[in-house]
Scaffold this motif. Structure first.
Motif, PDB file in Angstrom:
ATOM      1  N   THR A   1       0.877  -1.100  -0.051  1.00 14.74           N
ATOM      2  CA  THR A   1       0.106   0.043  -0.055  1.00 14.74           C
ATOM      3  C   THR A   1       0.829   1.309   0.036  1.00 14.74           C
ATOM      4  OG1 THR A   1      -1.789  -0.973   1.176  1.00 14.74           O
ATOM      5  CG2 THR A   1      -1.680   1.250   1.246  1.00 14.74           C
ATOM      6  N   VAL A   2       2.125   1.261   0.472  1.00 16.79           N
ATOM      7  CA  VAL A   2       2.913   2.555   0.802  1.00 16.79           C
ATOM      8  C   VAL A   2       3.395   2.724  -0.460  1.00 16.79           C
ATOM      9  CG1 VAL A   2       4.884   3.474   2.093  1.00 16.79           C
ATOM     10  CG2 VAL A   2       3.191   1.979   3.437  1.00 16.79           C
ATOM     11  N   ARG A   3       3.916   1.695  -1.092  1.00 16.65           N
ATOM     12  CA  ARG A   3       4.468   1.665  -2.436  1.00 16.65           C
ATOM     13  C   ARG A   3       3.670   2.383  -3.411  1.00 16.65           C
ATOM     14  NH1 ARG A   3       9.333  -2.112  -2.898  1.00 16.65           N
ATOM     15  NH2 ARG A   3       8.934  -2.477  -4.896  1.00 16.65           N
ATOM     16  N   ALA A   4       2.394   1.760  -3.446  1.00 22.68           N
ATOM     17  CA  ALA A   4       1.261   2.289  -4.388  1.00 22.68           C
ATOM     18  C   ALA A   4       1.131   3.508  -4.018  1.00 22.68           C
ATOM     19  CB  ALA A   4       0.107   1.619  -4.209  1.00 22.68           C
ATOM     20  N   LEU A   5       0.847   4.110  -2.816  1.00 21.16           N
ATOM     21  CA  LEU A   5       0.927   5.611  -2.364  1.00 21.16           C
ATOM     22  C   LEU A   5       1.922   6.435  -2.913  1.00 21.16           C
ATOM     23  CD1 LEU A   5      -0.182   5.579   1.156  1.00 21.16           C
ATOM     24  CD2 LEU A   5      -1.738   6.032  -0.900  1.00 21.16           C
ATOM     25  N   GLY A   6       3.176   5.999  -2.907  1.00 22.58           N
ATOM     26  CA  GLY A   6       4.385   6.787  -3.530  1.00 22.58           C
ATOM     27  C   GLY A   6       4.215   6.859  -5.061  1.00 22.58           C
ATOM     28  N   VAL A   7       4.206   5.685  -5.632  1.00 24.55           N
ATOM     29  CA  VAL A   7       4.160   5.874  -6.944  1.00 24.55           C
ATOM     30  C   VAL A   7       3.220   6.906  -7.566  1.00 24.55           C
ATOM     31  CG1 VAL A   7       4.147   4.538  -9.036  1.00 24.55           C
ATOM     32  CG2 VAL A   7       5.386   3.534  -7.371  1.00 24.55           C
ATOM     33  N   ALA A   8       1.930   6.694  -7.144  1.00 17.08           N
ATOM     34  CA  ALA A   8       1.041   7.519  -7.464  1.00 17.08           C
ATOM     35  C   ALA A   8       1.322   9.094  -7.318  1.00 17.08           C
ATOM     36  CB  ALA A   8      -0.537   6.909  -7.235  1.00 17.08           C
ATOM     37  N   LEU A   9       1.475   9.163  -6.041  1.00 18.34           N
ATOM     38  CA  LEU A   9       1.826  10.709  -5.493  1.00 18.34           C
ATOM     39  C   LEU A   9       2.880  11.417  -6.445  1.00 18.34           C
ATOM     40  CD1 LEU A   9       0.970  10.494  -1.801  1.00 18.34           C
ATOM     41  CD2 LEU A   9      -0.655  11.305  -3.733  1.00 18.34           C
ATOM     42  N   ALA A  10       3.933  10.426  -6.604  1.00 21.42           N
ATOM     43  CA  ALA A  10       5.207  10.836  -7.150  1.00 21.42           C
ATOM     44  C   ALA A  10       4.985  11.294  -8.616  1.00 21.42           C
ATOM     45  CB  ALA A  10       6.355  10.005  -7.004  1.00 21.42           C
TER      46      ALA A  10
ATOM     47  N   VAL B   1      19.878  19.093  -2.850  1.00 19.10           N
ATOM     48  CA  VAL B   1      20.555  18.570  -4.027  1.00 19.10           C
ATOM     49  C   VAL B   1      20.843  17.114  -3.837  1.00 19.10           C
ATOM     50  CG1 VAL B   1      21.566  21.024  -4.883  1.00 19.10           C
ATOM     51  CG2 VAL B   1      22.984  19.277  -3.346  1.00 19.10           C
ATOM     52  N   ARG B   2      21.005  16.730  -2.452  1.00 15.02           N
ATOM     53  CA  ARG B   2      21.011  15.252  -2.159  1.00 15.02           C
ATOM     54  C   ARG B   2      19.873  14.529  -2.300  1.00 15.02           C
ATOM     55  NH1 ARG B   2      26.027  14.294   0.126  1.00 15.02           N
ATOM     56  NH2 ARG B   2      25.364  12.362   0.899  1.00 15.02           N
ATOM     57  N   ARG B   3      18.838  15.129  -2.560  1.00 13.23           N
ATOM     58  CA  ARG B   3      17.423  14.292  -2.566  1.00 13.23           C
ATOM     59  C   ARG B   3      17.131  13.849  -4.050  1.00 13.23           C
ATOM     60  NH1 ARG B   3      14.322  19.460  -0.034  1.00 13.23           N
ATOM     61  NH2 ARG B   3      15.199  19.627   1.679  1.00 13.23           N
ATOM     62  N   PRO B   4      16.586  12.789  -4.082  1.00 20.52           N
ATOM     63  CA  PRO B   4      16.396  12.098  -5.434  1.00 20.52           C
ATOM     64  C   PRO B   4      15.352  12.891  -6.385  1.00 20.52           C
ATOM     65  CG  PRO B   4      15.092  10.797  -3.871  1.00 20.52           C
ATOM     66  CD  PRO B   4      15.760  11.923  -2.900  1.00 20.52           C
ATOM     67  N   GLN B   5      15.632  12.839  -7.497  1.00 26.68           N
ATOM     68  CA  GLN B   5      14.536  13.169  -8.506  1.00 26.68           C
ATOM     69  C   GLN B   5      13.341  12.246  -8.313  1.00 26.68           C
ATOM     70  OE1 GLN B   5      14.771  15.984 -10.403  1.00 26.68           O
ATOM     71  NE2 GLN B   5      16.965  16.524  -9.339  1.00 26.68           N
ATOM     72  N   LEU B   6      12.072  12.788  -8.857  1.00 22.81           N
ATOM     73  CA  LEU B   6      10.748  12.113  -8.683  1.00 22.81           C
ATOM     74  C   LEU B   6      11.102  10.836  -9.686  1.00 22.81           C
ATOM     75  CD1 LEU B   6       8.208  14.826  -8.759  1.00 22.81           C
ATOM     76  CD2 LEU B   6       8.673  13.188  -6.959  1.00 22.81           C
ATOM     77  N   SER B   7      11.845  10.870 -10.630  1.00 24.92           N
ATOM     78  CA  SER B   7      12.007   9.689 -11.883  1.00 24.92           C
ATOM     79  C   SER B   7      12.702   8.756 -11.051  1.00 24.92           C
ATOM     80  CB  SER B   7      12.783  10.102 -12.983  1.00 24.92           C
ATOM     81  OG  SER B   7      13.741  10.823 -12.818  1.00 24.92           O
ATOM     82  N   GLU B   8      13.645   8.861 -10.065  1.00 26.46           N
ATOM     83  CA  GLU B   8      14.286   8.014  -9.406  1.00 26.46           C
ATOM     84  C   GLU B   8      13.523   7.416  -8.226  1.00 26.46           C
ATOM     85  OE1 GLU B   8      18.339   9.306  -7.896  1.00 26.46           O
ATOM     86  OE2 GLU B   8      17.874  11.241  -8.949  1.00 26.46           O
TER      87      GLU B   8
END
Length: 324
Positions: A120-129, A241-248
């Motif tokens: 569920t957490v991964r699904a939330l993350g993918v959709a929101l990202a 600058v150390r944070r990932p891009q949304l694509s990552e």
């Protein structure tokens, strides 16, 4: 335990613009989890329209609140809930969205009885990202991502509270203690008064996923599921600058690395594959369905005062969700 939702009976009602309040959306959210705006489920006098209606906190400048509400009308993407109706000039500030049966993320955790499953957490993350990537492609920054801004519906999450950071205080003013803002989700540069930028949304999303997975926005690394132990701490870096891009972020959540994805690149939608049958625990599905049925059954009296007249913040209406 009974979790919050909308009950079929009404003890008292208030009018906000042309709408009569059925219930508060956020009754039951823990006090330590701030909500950036007052949110209600409300119905038109003719009974034809049910909406999610928002009003600013007393500490928030109403003009800034309405500027952000107006901007949200142009948001694109499947996982965002933009305003579709705004209060008229001279009225107390409010905006409305179509009603969608959904639970604020903190209430979803309360109903479930703790942190949500990793799927569920991964699904939330993918959709929101994915939706944040679309916003950034519009040259917009959400600046309001936090646990209470995420509504969990049966078909996927929805982002609300667009521009909450900008509405809480103008750029240049410290926001560390601004009412309604969740300190754990507030990027440090925005807390200090900096202009919201896309990598601030990444920070806030990381905190929100941490909350969904552990119940805390800033957990210890060991408290996170193994799949998030690298990703979330990088999202929560104090240095943007150390944070990932949304694509990552999307690639890591879907176990499909894209090391050469350019900045701002939004990959083809993968959320649908993660939001298939079983993505949401049955207990949450039942609570959302119960909320929908309760709202439909609610008997809301026709207001006796003119539509659009000033009204205070409505009193909470009894809540009914399945016991667990």
């Amino acid at each position: 335990m009974r979790a919050p939702g909308a009950g079929p009976s009404v003890r008292s009602s208030r009018q906000i613009g042309p709408y009569t309040v059925v219930t508060r959306l956020d009754t039951g959210i823990p006090k330590q989890t701030p909500v950036p705006e007052h949110r209600f489920i409300a119905r038109s006098a003719d009974g034809d329209r049910t909406v999610l209606l928002s009003r600013p906190l007393a500490t928030v400048d109403a003009q800034r609140f309405m500027v952000e509400a107006d901007a949200s009308r142009y948001l694109l993407g499947s996982w965002v809930l933009p305003a579709v109706e705004l209060s008229a000039p001279g009225e107390p500030a409010w905006h409305a969205r179509p009603y969608l049966p959904a639970l604020p993320l903190p209430i979803a955790l309360a109903v479930y009885g703790g942190p949500l499953p990793e799927r569920t957490v991964r699904a939330l993350g993918v959709a929101l990202a994915e939706n944040l990537a679309i916003m950034h492609g519009q040259n917009l920054v959400h600046a309001g991502v936090c646990p209470s801004a995420v509504l969990v519906a049966v078909d996927g999450p929805r982002l609300t509270c667009f521009g909450a950071v900008r509405a809480a205080a103008p750029d240049g003013a410290a926001r560390q203690e601004a009412p309604g803002l969740d300190p754990g989700s507030l990027p440090p540069e925005q807390a200090a008064g900096g202009q919201p930028r896309p990598l601030g949304d990444v920070y806030a999303l990381g905190a929100t996923l941490a909350y969904a997975a552990t119940g805390y926005t800033m957990p210890e690394r060991e408290e996170l599921p193994a799949a998030l132990r690298s990703l979330v701490p990088r999202c929560l870096s104090r240095d943007p600058v150390r944070r990932p891009q949304l694509s990552e972020l999307i690639a890591e959540l879907t176990d499909n690395s894209q090391p050469n994805a350019p900045v701002g690149f939004a990959p083809p939608s993968r959320a649908d594959a993660f939001l298939g049958p079983g993505w949401l625990p049955a207990r949450l599905v039942a609570a959302i369905v119960h909320q929908s049925a309760s709202v439909l059954a609610a008997e809301v009296p026709v207001p006796v005062h003119p539509a659009g007249s000033p009204a205070g913040v409505p009193s909470p209406i009894p809540v009914a969700h399945p016991s667990h």
